[in-house]
Scaffold this active site. Sequence first.
Site: not given
Length: 345
Positions: A23, A106, A145, A177, A217-219, A239
């Site tokens: 997202p 977030c 998440k 993340h 998630n992430g990078g 992402g």
Amino acid sequence: MDAETDRKPGALTGRRPTLSVAPMLDWSDRHCRYLHRLLSRRAVLYTEMVTTGALLHGDVVRHLRFNIEEHPVALQLGGSEPAALAQSARLGAGWGYDEVNLNCGCPSERVQRGAFGACLMAEPALVADGVKAMRDAVAIPVTVKHRIGIDAMEDYGFVRDFVGTVAEAGCETFIVHARNAWLKGLSPKDNRDIPPLRYGVVQQLKRDFPSLGFHVNGGITTDAQVGEQLEKVDGVMVGREAYHNPWWLASWDARYFGDTQRPVTRESIEEAMVGYMEREAVAHGTPWYAIARHMLGLRNGLPGARRWRQVWSDHRLKTEPARKVLAVARGLDEAAWRLPEAARS
């Protein structure tokens, strides 16, 4: 065809697919997801975060409408009040979404003022109450998440206890993340880059909770990274790389899901997107440039890509029909697009 007119049951049954597209605020709208679905039939696609307030007090159709082709598609919610989350999840399920995901990652100050996002990691019992309320309200999967910590807190026990508490409420899948979220001092953009990635934390969660699903998630920007992570966790969420380099998705179904490689080309995807632009213009009055912005990375790395992007983002062509812009982008109607050399540099 929109989900508002043809809603089908959830497509996610049994084990979740291994790859998904994250997202992304202002990016992963239904037009972006339509492009991504043309490229991959199997990856799970996530909406931008939609707040419970926007759903319960705003334009439900605008926030929840999606194309039937997008399945499997997940609705990400932002909120913290269990009753509001349950009602919003019920709306999402009624519209045909395949999953409801709660945003606990977030870090923006605006989201914090609403008492949700990453700051919820400090209140695992409240998150658990929200998850239970949503699970009681819908039959589709409810996922969370989150980050691996907040601010300078790098104690593994913090995220381990968060997952344990939320799992007791019935959450079976966590999308992690692998960075801390700094609630003060870093912008949302900096929060995606500056806190160091610690994939080992996600892998440790999988070892400690082997019956739960963990998606990292992430990078992650390459097949090598995806392959390395899939040896240790259950899935990978991509992402920004999926947005800026969407053609990567065209290889996912064959590489990660064992599907037969489809004979798609960038040209066929562009043609399909123009057909979609034409349908959207008739059905909803959507201007083509609101859709084209999501496909500007389709030709990254190819000769002529820069000129192609310039055409599809040229404000002077906004009043032209999408198919004419397609002809200009392909060099078939140069008379419609005359830029001085200085403007091309």
